[in-house]
Design a protein around this motif. Sequence first.
Motif, PDB file in Angstrom:
ATOM      1  N   LEU A  65       0.848  -1.190   0.000  1.00 60.77           N
ATOM      2  CA  LEU A  65       0.000   0.000   0.000  1.00 60.77           C
ATOM      3  C   LEU A  65       0.883   1.238   0.000  1.00 60.77           C
ATOM      4  N   LEU A  66       0.755   2.063  -1.040  1.00 63.36           N
ATOM      5  CA  LEU A  66       1.501   3.313  -1.166  1.00 63.36           C
ATOM      6  C   LEU A  66       0.564   4.464  -0.826  1.00 63.36           C
ATOM      7  N   LEU A  67       0.929   5.267   0.171  1.00 61.13           N
ATOM      8  CA  LEU A  67       0.084   6.379   0.601  1.00 61.13           C
ATOM      9  C   LEU A  67       0.577   7.676  -0.022  1.00 61.13           C
ATOM     10  N   THR A  68      -0.345   8.479  -0.537  1.00 59.37           N
ATOM     11  CA  THR A  68       0.058   9.750  -1.136  1.00 59.37           C
ATOM     12  C   THR A  68      -0.928  10.859  -0.816  1.00 59.37           C
ATOM     13  N   ASP A  69      -0.375  12.042  -0.547  1.00 55.38           N
ATOM     14  CA  ASP A  69      -1.170  13.264  -0.453  1.00 55.38           C
ATOM     15  C   ASP A  69      -0.823  14.189  -1.617  1.00 55.38           C
ATOM     16  N   PHE A  70      -0.160  13.625  -2.648  1.00 50.68           N
ATOM     17  CA  PHE A  70       0.275  14.317  -3.862  1.00 50.68           C
ATOM     18  C   PHE A  70       1.505  15.197  -3.633  1.00 50.68           C
ATOM     19  N   SER A  71       2.083  15.180  -2.452  1.00 44.77           N
ATOM     20  CA  SER A  71       3.281  15.979  -2.192  1.00 44.77           C
ATOM     21  C   SER A  71       4.503  15.316  -2.824  1.00 44.77           C
ATOM     22  N   LYS A  72       5.559  16.114  -3.035  1.00 41.94           N
ATOM     23  CA  LYS A  72       6.812  15.574  -3.569  1.00 41.94           C
ATOM     24  C   LYS A  72       7.368  14.497  -2.647  1.00 41.94           C
ATOM     25  N   ASN A  73       7.210  14.711  -1.359  1.00 40.02           N
ATOM     26  CA  ASN A  73       7.751  13.750  -0.406  1.00 40.02           C
ATOM     27  C   ASN A  73       7.061  12.397  -0.510  1.00 40.02           C
ATOM     28  N   SER A  74       5.746  12.396  -0.660  1.00 40.30           N
ATOM     29  CA  SER A  74       5.040  11.118  -0.774  1.00 40.30           C
ATOM     30  C   SER A  74       5.374  10.423  -2.089  1.00 40.30           C
ATOM     31  N   ILE A  75       5.550  11.189  -3.157  1.00 47.62           N
ATOM     32  CA  ILE A  75       5.926  10.594  -4.443  1.00 47.62           C
ATOM     33  C   ILE A  75       7.326   9.995  -4.361  1.00 47.62           C
ATOM     34  N   ASN A  76       8.232  10.697  -3.682  1.00 46.19           N
ATOM     35  CA  ASN A  76       9.580  10.167  -3.485  1.00 46.19           C
ATOM     36  C   ASN A  76       9.538   8.861  -2.698  1.00 46.19           C
ATOM     37  N   ALA A  77       8.702   8.808  -1.656  1.00 43.03           N
ATOM     38  CA  ALA A  77       8.590   7.591  -0.848  1.00 43.03           C
ATOM     39  C   ALA A  77       8.035   6.433  -1.678  1.00 43.03           C
ATOM     40  N   MET A  78       7.049   6.712  -2.522  1.00 43.94           N
ATOM     41  CA  MET A  78       6.480   5.655  -3.357  1.00 43.94           C
ATOM     42  C   MET A  78       7.515   5.111  -4.333  1.00 43.94           C
ATOM     43  N   ASN A  79       8.296   5.998  -4.940  1.00 43.72           N
ATOM     44  CA  ASN A  79       9.338   5.548  -5.862  1.00 43.72           C
ATOM     45  C   ASN A  79      10.409   4.737  -5.139  1.00 43.72           C
ATOM     46  N   TYR A  80      10.697   5.098  -3.893  1.00 47.60           N
ATOM     47  CA  TYR A  80      11.632   4.299  -3.098  1.00 47.60           C
ATOM     48  C   TYR A  80      11.094   2.877  -2.943  1.00 47.60           C
ATOM     49  N   GLY A  81       9.805   2.763  -2.615  1.00 45.68           N
ATOM     50  CA  GLY A  81       9.207   1.442  -2.458  1.00 45.68           C
ATOM     51  C   GLY A  81       9.267   0.621  -3.733  1.00 45.68           C
ATOM     52  N   LEU A  82       9.020   1.263  -4.880  1.00 48.28           N
ATOM     53  CA  LEU A  82       9.098   0.552  -6.161  1.00 48.28           C
ATOM     54  C   LEU A  82      10.492  -0.011  -6.388  1.00 48.28           C
ATOM     55  N   GLN A  83      11.499   0.800  -6.101  1.00 44.65           N
ATOM     56  CA  GLN A  83      12.870   0.366  -6.359  1.00 44.65           C
ATOM     57  C   GLN A  83      13.338  -0.680  -5.352  1.00 44.65           C
ATOM     58  N   LEU A  84      12.885  -0.567  -4.097  1.00 42.85           N
ATOM     59  CA  LEU A  84      13.276  -1.554  -3.094  1.00 42.85           C
ATOM     60  C   LEU A  84      12.762  -2.945  -3.476  1.00 42.85           C
ATOM     61  N   PHE A  85      11.548  -2.997  -4.023  1.00 40.11           N
ATOM     62  CA  PHE A  85      10.947  -4.278  -4.411  1.00 40.11           C
ATOM     63  C   PHE A  85      10.985  -4.471  -5.928  1.00 40.11           C
ATOM     64  N   GLN A  86      12.018  -3.931  -6.560  1.00 48.01           N
ATOM     65  CA  GLN A  86      12.129  -3.922  -8.011  1.00 48.01           C
ATOM     66  C   GLN A  86      12.081  -5.321  -8.610  1.00 48.01           C
ATOM     67  N   ASN A  87      12.642  -6.291  -7.917  1.00 45.65           N
ATOM     68  CA  ASN A  87      12.766  -7.633  -8.489  1.00 45.65           C
ATOM     69  C   ASN A  87      11.815  -8.641  -7.856  1.00 45.65           C
ATOM     70  N   GLU A  88      10.731  -8.145  -7.267  1.00 49.25           N
ATOM     71  CA  GLU A  88       9.725  -9.027  -6.682  1.00 49.25           C
ATOM     72  C   GLU A  88       8.370  -8.794  -7.338  1.00 49.25           C
ATOM     73  N   TYR A  89       7.583  -9.863  -7.438  1.00 48.15           N
ATOM     74  CA  TYR A  89       6.210  -9.716  -7.900  1.00 48.15           C
ATOM     75  C   TYR A  89       5.432  -8.921  -6.856  1.00 48.15           C
ATOM     76  N   CYS A  90       4.846  -7.807  -7.281  1.00 48.75           N
ATOM     77  CA  CYS A  90       4.137  -6.934  -6.345  1.00 48.75           C
ATOM     78  C   CYS A  90       2.866  -6.374  -6.973  1.00 48.75           C
ATOM     79  N   ASP A  91       1.829  -6.318  -6.172  1.00 46.65           N
ATOM     80  CA  ASP A  91       0.657  -5.507  -6.477  1.00 46.65           C
ATOM     81  C   ASP A  91       0.752  -4.250  -5.623  1.00 46.65           C
ATOM     82  N   PHE A  92       0.805  -3.089  -6.271  1.00 47.36           N
ATOM     83  CA  PHE A  92       0.876  -1.813  -5.565  1.00 47.36           C
ATOM     84  C   PHE A  92      -0.502  -1.153  -5.569  1.00 47.36           C
ATOM     85  N   PHE A  93      -0.980  -0.816  -4.391  1.00 45.57           N
ATOM     86  CA  PHE A  93      -2.255  -0.122  -4.236  1.00 45.57           C
ATOM     87  C   PHE A  93      -1.934   1.311  -3.815  1.00 45.57           C
ATOM     88  N   VAL A  94      -2.211   2.262  -4.699  1.00 45.83           N
ATOM     89  CA  VAL A  94      -1.853   3.661  -4.458  1.00 45.83           C
ATOM     90  C   VAL A  94      -3.090   4.367  -3.916  1.00 45.83           C
TER      91      VAL A  94
END
Length: 279
Positions: free
Chosen positions: A5-34
Amino acid sequence: MKKILLLTDFSKNSINAMNYGLQLFQNEYCDFFVLNVQSSLSYATDDLMASRPRESLYEVLIAENKQRLTSIVEGLKLNANERLHRFKSIVDYDLFIDAIKQTIKKENIDFVVMGTNGASNLREAIMGSNALKVLRFINCNTLVIPEGYQYKKPKRFLLALDVDDYADHKTVFDITELIQKLDANINVVRIVSTNENVQSKIQLDKDLLLELIHENKFTYRTVSNIPLSHILVDEELAQDAHIITLVGQFKGLFNRLFSDASKTNISKNMILPLMIFHH
């Protein structure tokens, strides 16, 4: 398949956090719920006046957020692993914590990912407050990214164990599984009190680690009589780690970590991503 689950309030900080999560789990099968939550307490008279007769209040309040969220998800897909990652966007008109709890239950979420920062303006103050609410009220493994922290592949985790923490098998397995997928190492820091016999506790920790990870992949040390919260803001204690990891029972961990005296300091000065595993 991980469900994140990726939480966003549309701020730059939340977008940065979401991109961090994508890259951390880059090589795993994931369903991302934004998820974006439009608070049920935040609507204004203008919203009501702008609605057409056949539109519900709900539709009026979330229409713009749906468009913004669609745009953000398209941006996230540019950094995602097209073969392994899938996305679902959710805009909810509800109380913040209630919306998160409902999504976690409905989608069987494994991890919540969000950003936190120092309160330099109103939006950031709200986001900082929400980050603390998630850590206090959401009983789910959570990854919190400090403001402006850019992703670098983690090569070393710091697992901090408080005086009364016990490292259960499942939690340590989950941590070491992630570490092995990233080909990383782990530094374990056990906080002890000076008046206790710590040898049996140390031996239990080491036996469990050796069961799950090679001895060359971890280090272990003890420190005496410091608050758990200090590890989040002290560069010397963090050593050369890229992620700080905590384990513990849900409510007890928050109370120890975010006392009234420490939570403001932590939200402004957290130096590394924080990954919390509940058991």
